[in-house]
Design an enzyme around this catalytic site. Structure first.
Site, mmCIF file in Angstrom:
data_model
loop_
_atom_site.group_PDB
_atom_site.id
_atom_site.type_symbol
_atom_site.label_atom_id
_atom_site.label_comp_id
_atom_site.label_asym_id
_atom_site.label_seq_id
_atom_site.Cartn_x
_atom_site.Cartn_y
_atom_site.Cartn_z
ATOM 1 N N ALA A 1 0.851 -1.194 0.000
ATOM 2 C CA ALA A 1 0.000 0.000 0.000
ATOM 3 C C ALA A 1 0.885 1.242 0.000
ATOM 4 O O ALA A 1 1.666 1.441 0.918
ATOM 5 C CB ALA A 1 -0.903 0.009 1.219
ATOM 6 N N CYS A 2 0.759 2.063 -1.028
ATOM 7 C CA CYS A 2 1.544 3.303 -1.081
ATOM 8 C C CYS A 2 0.632 4.495 -0.789
ATOM 9 O O CYS A 2 -0.591 4.366 -0.725
ATOM 10 C CB CYS A 2 2.242 3.460 -2.427
ATOM 11 S SG CYS A 2 1.153 3.767 -3.833
ATOM 12 N N THR A 3 1.238 5.660 -0.647
ATOM 13 C CA THR A 3 0.464 6.847 -0.275
ATOM 14 C C THR A 3 -0.590 7.209 -1.314
ATOM 15 O O THR A 3 -1.702 7.579 -0.958
ATOM 16 C CB THR A 3 1.383 8.065 -0.033
ATOM 17 O OG1 THR A 3 2.290 8.170 -1.116
ATOM 18 C CG2 THR A 3 2.150 7.922 1.252
ATOM 19 N N THR B 1 2.013 0.559 -5.259
ATOM 20 C CA THR B 1 1.285 -0.547 -4.625
ATOM 21 C C THR B 1 1.372 -1.792 -5.496
ATOM 22 O O THR B 1 1.733 -2.868 -5.021
ATOM 23 C CB THR B 1 -0.199 -0.156 -4.404
ATOM 24 O OG1 THR B 1 -0.253 0.970 -3.525
ATOM 25 C CG2 THR B 1 -1.003 -1.310 -3.821
#
Length: 107
Positions: free
Chosen positions: A8-10, A16
């Protein structure tokens, strides 16, 4: 070794899915069973089953944001890294998971 994880990325888009793909490829290449859940802008995909989590030897969290449902991994050995690590050094990340498990078994 059975590995599960979450990516999970920002922003929840590119990193992601790149992290997921790289970790899965590196894990399979090293001869492990691996499944990575993604938590991106369109929600959770490839959601891990409770059985997959229960059978896992180790959990890799490649995340730059808070993971939804983190309590599912309670009591598991967890490696937490930024998505950048999973994207740039997936083979090293899998090696680290192997080392963590070896240390646990040696105790």
């Amino acid at each position: 070794m059975k590995i599960v994880g979450v990516a999970a990325c920002t922003v929840g888009i590119a990193h992601t899915y790149i992290a997921q793909e790289k970790m899965e490829n590196a894990g399979k290449k090293a001869g492990h069973e691996i499944a990575i859940e993604t938590q991106g802008t369109i929600g959770t995909e490839n959601e891990l089953s409770s059985q997959q989590i229960q059978e896992a030897d180790i959990v890799i969290m490649a995340a730059d944001v808070k993971i939804a449902g983190r309590e599912r991994f309670e009591g598991k050995r967890i490696i937490q890294v930024p998505t950048e690590v999973a994207v740039k050094s997936p083979n090293k990340l899998i090696k680290k998971a192997e080392e963590v498990l070896k240390q646990k078994q040696a105790q």
